[in-house]
Scaffold this active site. Sequence first.
Site, PDB file in Angstrom:
ATOM      1  N   TYR A 151       0.794  -1.236   0.000  1.00 15.36           N
ATOM      2  CA  TYR A 151       0.000   0.000   0.000  1.00 15.36           C
ATOM      3  C   TYR A 151       0.822   1.281   0.000  1.00 15.36           C
ATOM      4  O   TYR A 151       0.286   2.376   0.115  1.00 15.36           O
ATOM      5  CB  TYR A 151      -0.919  -0.052   1.240  1.00 15.36           C
ATOM      6  CG  TYR A 151      -2.148   0.807   1.149  1.00 15.36           C
ATOM      7  CD1 TYR A 151      -3.206   0.461   0.311  1.00 15.36           C
ATOM      8  CD2 TYR A 151      -2.264   1.972   1.899  1.00 15.36           C
ATOM      9  CE1 TYR A 151      -4.342   1.253   0.228  1.00 15.36           C
ATOM     10  CE2 TYR A 151      -3.396   2.776   1.820  1.00 15.36           C
ATOM     11  CZ  TYR A 151      -4.430   2.406   0.994  1.00 15.36           C
ATOM     12  OH  TYR A 151      -5.555   3.185   0.915  1.00 15.36           O
ATOM     13  N   LYS A 158      -1.642   9.676   0.446  1.00 15.65           N
ATOM     14  CA  LYS A 158      -2.744  10.082   1.327  1.00 15.65           C
ATOM     15  C   LYS A 158      -2.216  10.877   2.529  1.00 15.65           C
ATOM     16  O   LYS A 158      -2.896  11.776   3.024  1.00 15.65           O
ATOM     17  CB  LYS A 158      -3.538   8.859   1.794  1.00 15.65           C
ATOM     18  CG  LYS A 158      -4.319   8.169   0.687  1.00 15.65           C
ATOM     19  CD  LYS A 158      -5.388   9.062   0.077  1.00 15.65           C
ATOM     20  CE  LYS A 158      -6.286   8.309  -0.892  1.00 15.65           C
ATOM     21  NZ  LYS A 158      -7.330   9.135  -1.504  1.00 15.65           N
TER      22      LYS A 158
END
Length: 281
Positions: A151, A158
Amino acid sequence: MKHAGKIALVTGGSRGIGKAISMRLAEDGADIILNYKKDSATAAETAREIEALGRKTWVFQADLKDDKAIRGLCKSIKQEVGQLDILVHNAAFGTMGNILRMGLYSWNAAMAINVTALLRMTQHLAPMLGDRNGHIIGLSSIGADMTFSEYACIGVSKAALESLCRYLAFELAPLGIHCNAVSAGPIKTRALDWFQYPHAVDNYSEVKSPLSRVGRPKDLAGIVSFLCTPDADWIVGQTLRADGGISMGENFLDWLEGDEKTEAKAKQATEWESAVERARK
Ligand SMILES: NC(=O)c1ccc[n+]([C@@H]2O[C@H](COP(=O)([O-])OP(=O)(O)OC[C@H]3O[C@@H](n4cnc5c(N)ncnc54)[C@H](OP(=O)(O)O)[C@@H]3O)[C@@H](O)[C@H]2O)c1
């Protein structure tokens, strides 16, 4: 209706979480500007569903990786819509995989779509939002401050998005614009199919959330709608975590194995039942 008379732009609003947010803002009274990248049929269908609620829609294709497309989108909003109260930056991109094999294209595209696009849209649209005491919401992920396998590309972008939202909140508050981020845990959408083992993500959510289930797009929609109301105006530059509690802590029994785990869980359940019974008396 708390958003009556307002107009909201939802990037990537055609499906998944963006669709749930668009529908909820529409149910709460807002007209909706839908942005999507390539699936025009799904965007048109979502627009029809919103219009069935009695709201107006505008549907604009724009690939937010491309600065020229962002400029075009913002120009269309200025010329064809003429008002903006809410900007939800929900569209996102990221490649799953090992950080040592992360290609520059994926990395740059994630930063462009997840972070730079919000900066550029805000630069173009801030005067319209300021005129209306507007709200900006960035859709983030708990992978910004927790680490998950495969991820890194999305998680790092993010984290940058959350930081950008804080700076936007800080610098645009004098213009009357409110900005916050919502940080989600796993939510059942097509995006989870990009994980090598999507069912492992489902299992993780079911075990780790005290609610024992995977998140649904609707779980986020009401939160975003609330953050765009005057009732939330004292929340400034925050990242609101909405993950069904999966990041709260551990039930150590989940780390047992085989029969020992089954027996310990059964014992725990019995103890809970008897504690509840005692509390009732
Ligand atoms: N699902 C999760 O578990 C999860 C967890 C935490 C955070 N989030 C965040 O929640 C947001 C929505 O995720 P989701 O799962 O609903 O995603 P999704 O189902 O994959 O939907 C993505 C949406 O974004 C649009 N889009 C993709 N790339 C775009 C681009 N370059 N320019 C403009 N639009 C683009 C898509 O349009 P087309 O259909 O036309 O391509 C679609 O409308 C994202 O910010 C994501 O990071 C999701």
